[in-house]
Design a protein around this motif. Structure first.
Motif, PDB file in Angstrom:
ATOM      1  N   CYS A   1       0.819  -1.211   0.000  1.00 22.07           N
ATOM      2  CA  CYS A   1       0.000   0.000   0.000  1.00 22.07           C
ATOM      3  C   CYS A   1       0.854   1.263   0.000  1.00 22.07           C
ATOM      4  O   CYS A   1       0.490   2.260  -0.632  1.00 22.07           O
ATOM      5  CB  CYS A   1      -0.931   0.011   1.201  1.00 22.07           C
ATOM      6  SG  CYS A   1      -2.129  -1.279   1.072  1.00 22.07           S
TER       7      CYS A   1
ATOM      8  N   ASP B   1       0.746   3.832  -2.933  1.00 24.35           N
ATOM      9  CA  ASP B   1       0.148   5.075  -2.414  1.00 24.35           C
ATOM     10  C   ASP B   1      -1.380   4.950  -2.344  1.00 24.35           C
ATOM     11  O   ASP B   1      -2.136   5.781  -2.830  1.00 24.35           O
ATOM     12  CB  ASP B   1       0.544   6.287  -3.276  1.00 24.35           C
ATOM     13  CG  ASP B   1       0.278   7.605  -2.540  1.00 24.35           C
ATOM     14  OD1 ASP B   1       0.086   8.639  -3.206  1.00 24.35           O
ATOM     15  OD2 ASP B   1       0.237   7.577  -1.304  1.00 24.35           O
ATOM     16  N   VAL B   2      -1.800   3.827  -1.741  1.00 28.45           N
ATOM     17  CA  VAL B   2      -3.222   3.528  -1.603  1.00 28.45           C
ATOM     18  C   VAL B   2      -3.484   3.234  -0.133  1.00 28.45           C
ATOM     19  O   VAL B   2      -2.651   2.635   0.533  1.00 28.45           O
ATOM     20  CB  VAL B   2      -3.575   2.289  -2.474  1.00 28.45           C
ATOM     21  CG1 VAL B   2      -4.871   1.646  -2.042  1.00 28.45           C
ATOM     22  CG2 VAL B   2      -3.616   2.656  -3.947  1.00 28.45           C
ATOM     23  N   ASN B   3      -4.640   3.611   0.364  1.00 28.72           N
ATOM     24  CA  ASN B   3      -4.956   3.397   1.768  1.00 28.72           C
ATOM     25  C   ASN B   3      -5.108   1.914   2.097  1.00 28.72           C
ATOM     26  O   ASN B   3      -5.669   1.146   1.305  1.00 28.72           O
ATOM     27  CB  ASN B   3      -6.226   4.154   2.126  1.00 28.72           C
ATOM     28  CG  ASN B   3      -6.355   4.323   3.606  1.00 28.72           C
ATOM     29  OD1 ASN B   3      -7.065   3.581   4.263  1.00 28.72           O
ATOM     30  ND2 ASN B   3      -5.643   5.296   4.153  1.00 28.72           N
TER      31      ASN B   3
ATOM     32  N   ARG C   1      -4.703  12.131  -1.001  1.00 23.25           N
ATOM     33  CA  ARG C   1      -3.958  11.529  -2.107  1.00 23.25           C
ATOM     34  C   ARG C   1      -4.737  11.432  -3.396  1.00 23.25           C
ATOM     35  O   ARG C   1      -4.156  11.420  -4.479  1.00 23.25           O
ATOM     36  CB  ARG C   1      -3.358  10.185  -1.695  1.00 23.25           C
ATOM     37  CG  ARG C   1      -4.376   9.192  -1.383  1.00 23.25           C
ATOM     38  CD  ARG C   1      -4.010   7.963  -0.587  1.00 23.25           C
ATOM     39  NE  ARG C   1      -2.669   7.543  -0.348  1.00 23.25           N
ATOM     40  CZ  ARG C   1      -2.318   6.910   0.767  1.00 23.25           C
ATOM     41  NH1 ARG C   1      -3.198   6.716   1.722  1.00 23.25           N
ATOM     42  NH2 ARG C   1      -1.090   6.495   0.935  1.00 23.25           N
TER      43      ARG C   1
END
Lengths: 188, 188
Positions: free
Chosen positions: A38, A42-44, B7
DNA sequence: GACACCGTGTTGGATTTACAACAAACAGTT
DNA sequence: AACTGTTTGTTGTAAATCCAACACGGTGTC
């Protein structure tokens, strides 16, 4: 035609897959964490869990999609019986070449052998289509020989990938086909 | 420290900017449509309008951010007065080199001259800091000379970018500085 | 002038993702 | 065994984006 996927989902899945692949170039799936994937993507983290149950699930999805794509590619060709084995071998090599980075990642020693098993099953289905049955060989023997051929071919293809594909798919399939038919005698 | 940007916003703005820059490499801002930008960016059109009013606004944001970044870069240096002009010229050239693709896009003939005006203003502020005043030249004359120097320098830098930066920033600033101080005489 | 096509600017509702937080589990160290 | 740090899996709420649709204006063709 399948319904078009929401572009956010498409993007999220793409970057998660790319990130896992990148990490698998460095280490095995067992030491890759969801958190790492993640961060790289760059992802939650909670978003990850809406798509996949864990990193193994994500890897399974990657492999399955590649195998489906491979089958789709091979299904788009049609050859006569005898010629078919060689042509299909060449087409499989072409496919592996076109996806060489992904294939190398999924076939390396960091991952378990599930992908290789899947590719082997595909090769078995497409390359061994009717070849041995047409030769009127004892079915029991045929089965052994088929296993030898498919596994031998796959490992040859693997080595070819890691050597940077130094021969063309046509040359490789010719070599494989000649050995299958005449053994070492055909290579002198 | 500023609050961290969501983001998704960060990503959306990045791809919209990248897409507009790509399109500006091919045609002028007047023939770029919001629809095209969004298709290239793979972002919904209504989302575009939540961030920007139109393509001109997006371009303005791109230019402003680059100028702010340039100022931040130049502000991080400190030189003595006389040496300062040459050093600052060199630093400006270094900055333009580090962002050469973006700068070339924004300085090309497809776009209007707003970015060039902005860069010229920055150059005026940083390169003409105290240089002419220290030389005790008539202020009215100084203003003309300053304008000559800054616009001449900027256009020289522009040509340097489009020539692929075939000389180092140090060489370029040396050339500019010598000409400023001695005219053509200094170049024989 | 009518028509077709394209792009614009906007809207409402649905979907997806982000964020922050929490409790629990795991691994390593002392 | 206790402690520390890290990761996991989950939750509720907010934010951002998507999608489809609409009315309008501009452009080009007949």
């Amino acid at each position: 035609m399948t319904e078009r996927l929401d572009r956010r989902k498409k993007y999220t899945r793409m970057v998660l897959k790319d990130s896992l692949m990148e990490l698998l170039n460095e280490k095995s799936i067992n030491s890759v964490t969801v958190k790492e994937i993640c961060e790289l993507a760059d992802v939650n983290r909670s978003t990850f869990y809406t798509h996949y149950t864990d990193q193994y699930h994500l890897l399974e999805q990657i492999e399955s999609e590649l195998i489906q794509d491979m089958e789709r590619y091979l299904n788009s060709f049609n050859f006569e019986v005898e010629e078919e084995t060689m042509e299909m071998t060449e087409k499989l090599l072409e496919y592996l070449a076109s996806k060489s980075e992904e294939c190398k990642t999924l076939l390396n020693e960091h991952t378990d052998s599930t992908f290789q098993h899947k590719v082997t099953a595909v090769a078995h289905r497409f390359i061994m289509h009717e070849g041995l049955a047409a030769r009127k060989i004892d079915p029991k023997v045929s089965e052994y020989i088929g296993s030898f051929i498919v596994n031998g071919s796959i490992n040859m293809m693997k080595l070819w990938l890691y050597r940077g594909m130094d021969r063309s798919p046509k040359e490789m399939s010719g070599m494989i086909h000649t050995f299958i038919n005449k053994g070492l005698e055909g290579l002198s």
